[in-house]
Design a protein around this motif. Structure first.
Motif, PDB file in Angstrom:
ATOM      1  N   TYR A   1       0.827  -1.199   0.000  1.00 42.96           N
ATOM      2  CA  TYR A   1       0.000   0.000   0.000  1.00 42.96           C
ATOM      3  C   TYR A   1       0.864   1.253   0.000  1.00 42.96           C
ATOM      4  O   TYR A   1       0.628   2.187  -0.767  1.00 42.96           O
ATOM      5  N   LYS A   2       1.873   1.285   0.854  1.00 46.17           N
ATOM      6  CA  LYS A   2       2.776   2.440   0.913  1.00 46.17           C
ATOM      7  C   LYS A   2       3.510   2.609  -0.414  1.00 46.17           C
ATOM      8  O   LYS A   2       3.693   3.727  -0.889  1.00 46.17           O
TER       9      LYS A   2
ATOM     10  N   THR B   1       2.481   1.761  -3.407  1.00 46.71           N
ATOM     11  CA  THR B   1       1.569   2.315  -4.419  1.00 46.71           C
ATOM     12  C   THR B   1       1.310   3.787  -4.163  1.00 46.71           C
ATOM     13  O   THR B   1       1.217   4.579  -5.106  1.00 46.71           O
ATOM     14  N   GLN B   2       1.219   4.183  -2.876  1.00 40.77           N
ATOM     15  CA  GLN B   2       1.040   5.606  -2.556  1.00 40.77           C
ATOM     16  C   GLN B   2       2.221   6.430  -3.057  1.00 40.77           C
ATOM     17  O   GLN B   2       2.036   7.525  -3.602  1.00 40.77           O
TER      18      GLN B   2
ATOM     19  N   TRP C   1       2.013   6.800  -6.915  1.00 39.69           N
ATOM     20  CA  TRP C   1       0.994   7.783  -7.320  1.00 39.69           C
ATOM     21  C   TRP C   1       1.442   9.199  -7.001  1.00 39.69           C
ATOM     22  O   TRP C   1       1.218  10.124  -7.787  1.00 39.69           O
ATOM     23  N   TYR C   2       2.085   9.395  -5.845  1.00 39.30           N
ATOM     24  CA  TYR C   2       2.549  10.723  -5.463  1.00 39.30           C
ATOM     25  C   TYR C   2       3.583  11.240  -6.464  1.00 39.30           C
ATOM     26  O   TYR C   2       3.514  12.386  -6.916  1.00 39.30           O
TER      27      TYR C   2
ATOM     28  N   TYR D   1       1.849  12.168  -9.673  1.00 38.77           N
ATOM     29  CA  TYR D   1       1.134  13.444  -9.572  1.00 38.77           C
ATOM     30  C   TYR D   1       2.098  14.615  -9.695  1.00 38.77           C
ATOM     31  O   TYR D   1       1.806  15.602 -10.366  1.00 38.77           O
TER      32      TYR D   1
ATOM     33  N   VAL E   1       2.289  -0.007 -10.293  1.00 37.50           N
ATOM     34  CA  VAL E   1       1.296  -0.312  -9.254  1.00 37.50           C
ATOM     35  C   VAL E   1       0.765  -1.732  -9.443  1.00 37.50           C
ATOM     36  O   VAL E   1       0.604  -2.480  -8.474  1.00 37.50           O
TER      37      VAL E   1
END
Length: 124
Positions: free
Chosen positions: A16-17, A19-20, A23-24, A27, A97
């Protein structure tokens, strides 16, 4: 009150971390490239903030700069290559991801259901 901790939850948190983080980073890249696209489109003077955006976005846009011609009208440039870069970075982020999610632990029941769904898709 006792809390039941699933042993698989320890394996899911790093995924989870991860993938975060992906994405960050995506962005940030997309925002920088969007600023580049807009500033080129409005024909902004290459000074101050504009120069800063061009300098940090250049390495991100460089691999794509000569893929297609960017039309220029009265100092306004529509950089198709920046849009292409944004698309490619998005596809790469999605692929990374998906790779993270391959490592996600699944129960035998969940794996069996997903395999049956895949078989149905293939046989349809």
């Amino acid at each position: 009150m006792s809390t039941i901790v699933n042993s698989d939850s320890k394996n899911v948190k790093p995924i989870y971390k991860g993938t975060q983080i992906v994405w960050y980073i995506l962005y940030l890249i997309e925002i920088i490239l969007m600023f580049r696209l807009i500033l080129k489109l409005i024909g902004a003077n290459p000074a101050g903030f504009t120069n800063f955006v061009y300098s940090i976005s250049y390495p991100l846009a460089l691999p794509f700069l000569y893929v297609v011609h960017s039309p220029e009208v009265l100092g306004s440039v529509f950089e198709w290559t920046t849009l292409l870069a944004m698309l490619v970075y998005w596809v790469v982020a999605v692929a990374i991801v998906k790779l993270f999610l391959i490592g996600k632990p699944v129960s035998n029941v969940e794996a069996e259901v997903k395999l049956e769904q895949q078989d149905e898709k293939v046989n349809s």
